[in-house]
Design an enzyme around this catalytic site. Structure first.
Site, mmCIF file in Angstrom:
data_model
loop_
_atom_site.group_PDB
_atom_site.id
_atom_site.type_symbol
_atom_site.label_atom_id
_atom_site.label_comp_id
_atom_site.label_asym_id
_atom_site.label_seq_id
_atom_site.Cartn_x
_atom_site.Cartn_y
_atom_site.Cartn_z
ATOM 1 N N ASP A 68 -7.534 4.933 -2.384
ATOM 2 C CA ASP A 68 -6.932 4.851 -1.168
ATOM 3 C C ASP A 68 -5.906 6.208 -1.123
ATOM 4 O OD1 ASP A 68 -5.340 3.769 1.120
ATOM 5 O OD2 ASP A 68 -3.664 2.957 -0.520
ATOM 6 N N ASP A 103 -2.427 6.715 1.503
ATOM 7 C CA ASP A 103 -1.162 6.188 1.676
ATOM 8 C C ASP A 103 -0.511 5.064 0.773
ATOM 9 O OD1 ASP A 103 -0.130 7.657 4.276
ATOM 10 O OD2 ASP A 103 -1.913 7.155 4.590
ATOM 11 N N ASP A 123 -3.258 0.134 -2.583
ATOM 12 C CA ASP A 123 -1.662 -0.715 -2.688
ATOM 13 C C ASP A 123 -1.558 -1.718 -1.680
ATOM 14 O OD1 ASP A 123 -1.809 1.537 -0.638
ATOM 15 O OD2 ASP A 123 0.402 0.792 -0.452
#
Length: 267
Positions: A25, A27, A206
């Site tokens: 991922d 961001d 996240d």
């Protein structure tokens, strides 16, 4: 987590790097979360580690809610693949244009019409930021003067979207309006890996949208196309608890991800 523990946890990948996949991922994982998404950046030290990882592992890709072209520009590593718009777009290494699911293309005019309808003075007054992601519209309220008031306005937009036959998805201080077509990082991961077999696959994320990728990798292990799946959750103060609950390994923020990448290429 010590480097020794990292090495132990990542042993299945490190031992079979030529047949393993590393999926990341962006961001909140590679780039720290900032008030305005346009200001986010991947640190140069992290970028250099991604380059090193791409030279050693069979498949390396970044999976993002951003457009695939924007994700590539942000990471600035041209030798890896990018899945944009939560997997709706695939931009392979060396390609200039992303592949988009035709079912999403058909909905593009309706999604664009909704974006224009929803861009009201009331939202602007509340400092809600509207991000055009092609097949997806994102409404951000992080950093608004009154985040609670901005969230209430976005709740109304979400209700209108659902009444209009569109889908709504929630993330970390962001709401997305999407076509009523399956879009998720799990499906994107399946598309990226295809029918190939991998000794091991790592996914690092996240947010709630990353859970679909966790589930997809675990399903691929059950199906026998991936030998071992390692799901890594990135801890943050406002992150969803499910990320850490479902992860095989948890690291502390983007600095922890950088240490993880370093462990993947350590001799």
């Amino acid at each position: 987590m010590t480097s020794a523990l990292f090495s132990e946890s990542l042993a299945p990948l490190r031992a079979n790097s030529s047949t393993s996949a590393v999926l990341l991922d962006i961001d909140g994982t590679l780039a720290p979360i900032v008030e305005h998404a346009a200001d986010a950046s991947v640190p140069e030290s992290t970028r250099q580690l991604i380059i090193a990882v791409s030279r050693r592992y069979a498949q390396v890709a970044c999976i993002s809610g951003r457009r695939a072209s924007e994700a590539r520009a942000m990471v600035s590593v041209g030798t890896i693949a990018y899945l944009g718009s939560h997997g709706a777009e695939l931009l392979s290494s060396g390609w200039t244009e992303a592949q988009i699911d035709p079912a999403l293309t058909q909905w593009a005019p309706r999604v664009d019409e909704f974006r224009r309808e929803s861009d009201t003075p009331e939202l602007r007054r509340r400092r809600v930021r509207i991000e055009d992601k092609g097949p997806i519209i994102a409404y951000h309220w992080r950093g608004a003067a009154d985040e609670q008031d901005a969230r209430a306005a976005i709740d109304a937009v979400a209700a209108h979207a659902q009444e209009s036959g569109l889908d709504v998805h929630w993330g970390r201080k962001v709401m997305e309006v999407r076509p009523p077509v399956r879009i998720d990082k799990g499906l994107g991961v399946r598309t990226l890996l295809g029918d190939r077999s991998f000794s091991a696959a790592l996914y690092v994320g996240d947010d709630t949208t990353d859970l679909d990728a966790f589930h997809a990798l675990k399903d691929l292990v059950k199906q026998g196309t991936v030998g071992c799946a390692i799901c890594v959750g990135v801890h943050s103060d406002d992150g969803p608890p499910a990320i850490e609950e479902e992860a095989d390994l948890v690291v502390a923020g983007t600095e922890g991800v950088r240490e993880l990448l370093a462990a993947l290429v350590a001799d």
